[in-house]
Structure formats: structure tokens, C-alpha cells
Design an enzyme around this catalytic site. Sequence first.
Site, mmCIF file in Angstrom:
data_model
loop_
_atom_site.group_PDB
_atom_site.id
_atom_site.type_symbol
_atom_site.label_atom_id
_atom_site.label_comp_id
_atom_site.label_asym_id
_atom_site.label_seq_id
_atom_site.Cartn_x
_atom_site.Cartn_y
_atom_site.Cartn_z
ATOM 1 N N THR A 1 1.052 12.746 0.872
ATOM 2 C CA THR A 1 1.916 12.217 1.950
ATOM 3 C C THR A 1 3.335 12.200 1.386
ATOM 4 O OG1 THR A 1 1.725 9.947 1.145
ATOM 5 C CG2 THR A 1 0.123 10.611 2.807
ATOM 6 N N ASN B 1 -0.458 -0.810 7.404
ATOM 7 C CA ASN B 1 -0.518 0.408 6.602
ATOM 8 C C ASN B 1 0.735 0.632 5.750
ATOM 9 O OD1 ASN B 1 -1.131 3.483 6.160
ATOM 10 N ND2 ASN B 1 0.821 3.420 7.288
ATOM 11 N N TYR C 1 0.997 -2.241 -8.693
ATOM 12 C CA TYR C 1 0.356 -1.661 -7.494
ATOM 13 C C TYR C 1 -1.105 -2.128 -7.411
ATOM 14 C CZ TYR C 1 -0.860 2.048 -4.089
ATOM 15 O OH TYR C 1 -1.277 2.747 -2.979
HETATM 16 N N1 NAD Z 1 -0.953 8.610 -0.476
HETATM 17 C C1 NAD Z 1 -1.853 8.068 -1.294
HETATM 18 O O1 NAD Z 1 -2.271 8.687 -2.263
HETATM 19 C C2 NAD Z 1 -2.385 6.700 -1.037
HETATM 20 C C3 NAD Z 1 -3.566 6.304 -1.696
HETATM 21 C C4 NAD Z 1 -4.085 5.052 -1.446
HETATM 22 C C5 NAD Z 1 -3.456 4.196 -0.560
HETATM 23 N N2 NAD Z 1 -2.304 4.602 0.076
HETATM 24 C C6 NAD Z 1 -1.655 3.667 0.976
HETATM 25 O O2 NAD Z 1 -1.530 4.238 2.251
HETATM 26 C C7 NAD Z 1 -0.472 3.596 2.957
HETATM 27 C C8 NAD Z 1 0.388 4.652 3.642
HETATM 28 O O3 NAD Z 1 1.068 5.397 2.668
HETATM 29 P P1 NAD Z 1 1.313 6.977 2.778
HETATM 30 O O4 NAD Z 1 0.600 7.595 1.637
HETATM 31 O O5 NAD Z 1 1.072 7.451 4.148
HETATM 32 O O6 NAD Z 1 2.877 7.040 2.383
HETATM 33 P P2 NAD Z 1 4.184 7.441 3.235
HETATM 34 O O7 NAD Z 1 5.336 7.127 2.321
HETATM 35 O O8 NAD Z 1 4.063 8.829 3.744
HETATM 36 O O9 NAD Z 1 4.144 6.399 4.444
HETATM 37 C C9 NAD Z 1 4.399 5.034 4.247
HETATM 38 C C10 NAD Z 1 5.324 4.529 5.344
HETATM 39 O O10 NAD Z 1 5.562 3.121 5.111
HETATM 40 C C11 NAD Z 1 6.922 2.861 5.410
HETATM 41 N N3 NAD Z 1 7.393 1.665 4.722
HETATM 42 C C12 NAD Z 1 7.669 1.510 3.401
HETATM 43 N N4 NAD Z 1 8.150 0.279 3.174
HETATM 44 C C13 NAD Z 1 8.189 -0.360 4.365
HETATM 45 C C14 NAD Z 1 8.590 -1.648 4.784
HETATM 46 N N5 NAD Z 1 9.086 -2.543 3.915
HETATM 47 N N6 NAD Z 1 8.481 -1.977 6.085
HETATM 48 C C15 NAD Z 1 7.990 -1.078 6.983
HETATM 49 N N7 NAD Z 1 7.622 0.172 6.655
HETATM 50 C C16 NAD Z 1 7.715 0.524 5.352
HETATM 51 C C17 NAD Z 1 7.662 4.101 4.925
HETATM 52 O O11 NAD Z 1 8.950 4.202 5.549
HETATM 53 C C18 NAD Z 1 6.704 5.216 5.320
HETATM 54 O O12 NAD Z 1 7.012 5.728 6.603
HETATM 55 C C19 NAD Z 1 0.268 2.750 1.911
HETATM 56 O O13 NAD Z 1 -0.109 1.394 2.040
HETATM 57 C C20 NAD Z 1 -0.220 3.319 0.592
HETATM 58 O O14 NAD Z 1 -0.151 2.385 -0.458
HETATM 59 C C21 NAD Z 1 -1.778 5.831 -0.132
#
Ligand code: NAD
Length: 269
Positions: free
Chosen positions: A185, A86, A150
Site C-alpha cells: 500500500t 483502519n 508499532y
Molecule cells: N500495509 C501493511 O503491510 C499493513 C500490515 C498490517 C496492518 N496494516 C494496517 O492497515 C491499516 C491501513 O494501512 P495501509 O497499509 O492501507 O496504509 P496507507 O498508508 O496506504 O493508508 C493509511 C491511510 O491512513 C491515513 N492516516 C494516517 N494517519 C491518519 C490520521 N492521524 N488520521 C486519519 N487518517 C490517517 C493515511 O492518510 C492513509 O490514507 C493501518 O492501520 C496499518 O497499520 C498495514
Amino acid sequence: MHNRIMITGAGSGLGREIALRWAREGWRLALADVNEPGLRDTLELVRQAGGEGFVQRCDVRDYSQLTALAQACEEKFGGIDVIVNNAGVASGGFFAELSLEDWDWQIAVNLMGVVKGCKAFLALLERSKGRIVNVASMAALMQGPGMSNYNVAKAGVLALSESLLVELRQVEVAVHVVCPSFFQTNLLDSFRGPNPAMKAQVGKLLEGSPISAADIADYIHKQVAAGEFLILPHEAGRQAWQLKRQAPEKLYDEMADMAVKMRAKAQTR
Ligand SMILES: NC(=O)c1ccc[n+]([C@@H]2O[C@H](COP(=O)([O-])OP(=O)(O)OC[C@H]3O[C@@H](n4cnc5c(N)ncnc54)[C@H](O)[C@@H]3O)[C@@H](O)[C@H]2O)c1
């Protein structure tokens, strides 16, 4: 009994909510992130929700940290049943302005982080006949403007997941891929891109979601149990995906109009 799960990016946002959803079922959780205070808070919440587990700092760009995490799962849990790749970061910017470093960084975290996670845990998953849940994005299916790096990383996660779905069926490892639209988030904190105005635009999109990270975690839990491969938590995302399959040109026209608007907004700031 299948009740051991590993989640990357578990210190915030969707990763934390997935942890809490599985914790409520009494699972044991291996929680990984580069954000250690975030991880500690997640573990506290996990315990309150009825789960148990451990946290481990792990940068998904570093394969040795992922193999160390797999080793820790083996030592503490005797294996693993589900992994959730994730962890991810946000980026934006038109192709002409994105640097090659922006590309390398985005691919290293959002795509190669997932490749490495799958590879590091594969032997354990084959043994337990477990599951892989990869978090991609609607960007894997729709390729909106101003985020080509992305889009490519997330399309790669989808392609990897489809590849594993067919390759691993024989060894009884199940595969799922999650493609959410935007939701609120801390993702914006990780934003990297050449144009700061783009960050504000992405922020608006995150705020506009009708569903929360907790709703999405709940939907993922349900769809994984139902054995669904492609998990699309947003209703609008499901509709857009249908439109793309039926009339891709129409969608490209909409995206091109969106690109013009985004460029105008980015320039007026
Ligand atoms: N929020 C959105 O709109 C959205 C939409 C589609 C997909 N996503 C995907 O959901 C997933 C979770 O994102 P989120 O929205 O909860 O964001 P978030 O920033 O709240 O959580 C992401 C977490 O990943 C960790 N992270 C970042 N780089 C890292 C690394 N190199 N190694 C280990 N951990 C790392 C961060 O420290 C953070 O705690 C991501 O893959 C994101 O691309 C998010």
C-alpha cells in the site's frame, strides 16, 4: 436495513479497498482521512462501484473530529451500522534508538485513534446494534524485531477489541479485529523512525506479500459476514499464529535471529 459504514484511512490502501468492497454491495459510506485528494478519488471509485456517500477530513488523533464525523453520519445517514477503524502509520527502529516522541506519535495514531473512534461512535452503534471492525496487524500477535512501538500500539488494538467483544455483547454490538501480515500500500510514505535503512527493509516486506489490499478487503468482508472475531487474511500469518500458540519459544528464537540479521543490514547501509 444495515447498510451504512464509516471507514477511517479511506483515502488510500486497505481503507480504500474496504470502501470499494462494501460499495459493491450498495452500501452508503462515510469516508474519513487526513488525505483529502485521496478521499475524493476513493469516493469517485465508490460511485463507479455502486456505492454512495460523503467524505470528511478527520484526523483520528483529535477526538472532536471523530465526534463531528459521528454527528455527520447521524445527519446524513440517520446513524451508522459498521465502523472500520483502519487509519494507521508505519514505524520502525530498535528500542534503544526510538525516541519517546516516536512512541507518542505511534500510540496517538495507531492505538488512541482506534480508542477514540470506538468511543465517538459507540452510542450510534448501540442504537443500530452495529459492528466495530478494528484494523490491527500480525504485529499485534507476533511482535517482530525493530518495531516495538508499532507492536505495542497494535497489541493494544487487539486488547481493546477483545475488551469490547466481551463488554458489548450484551448490547449486541459485534466486534472484529483484523491482523494482516505485510502487504503493498502507501503505508511506507508515513514511515517514521530513527534509522532510514529500516524504512527500506519494511519496503521490501510490503512488496513481498502474496495477496493485495483488495484480496484482504474481500477476505474481511467474508469473515465479518461469518461473524469471525479474529481475522487473519494471510495464510502464512495463520500458520505463524498457530506456531506461536503451540511453541512460543521457537518463535522467539526465530525473531531473535531475525533481529540479528536486521541489525547487520541496518549497519551496512
Ligand atoms: N500495509 C501493511 O503491510 C499493513 C500490515 C498490517 C496492518 N496494516 C494496517 O492497515 C491499516 C491501513 O494501512 P495501509 O497499509 O492501507 O496504509 P496507507 O498508508 O496506504 O493508508 C493509511 C491511510 O491512513 C491515513 N492516516 C494516517 N494517519 C491518519 C490520521 N492521524 N488520521 C486519519 N487518517 C490517517 C493515511 O492518510 C492513509 O490514507 C493501518 O492501520 C496499518 O497499520 C498495514
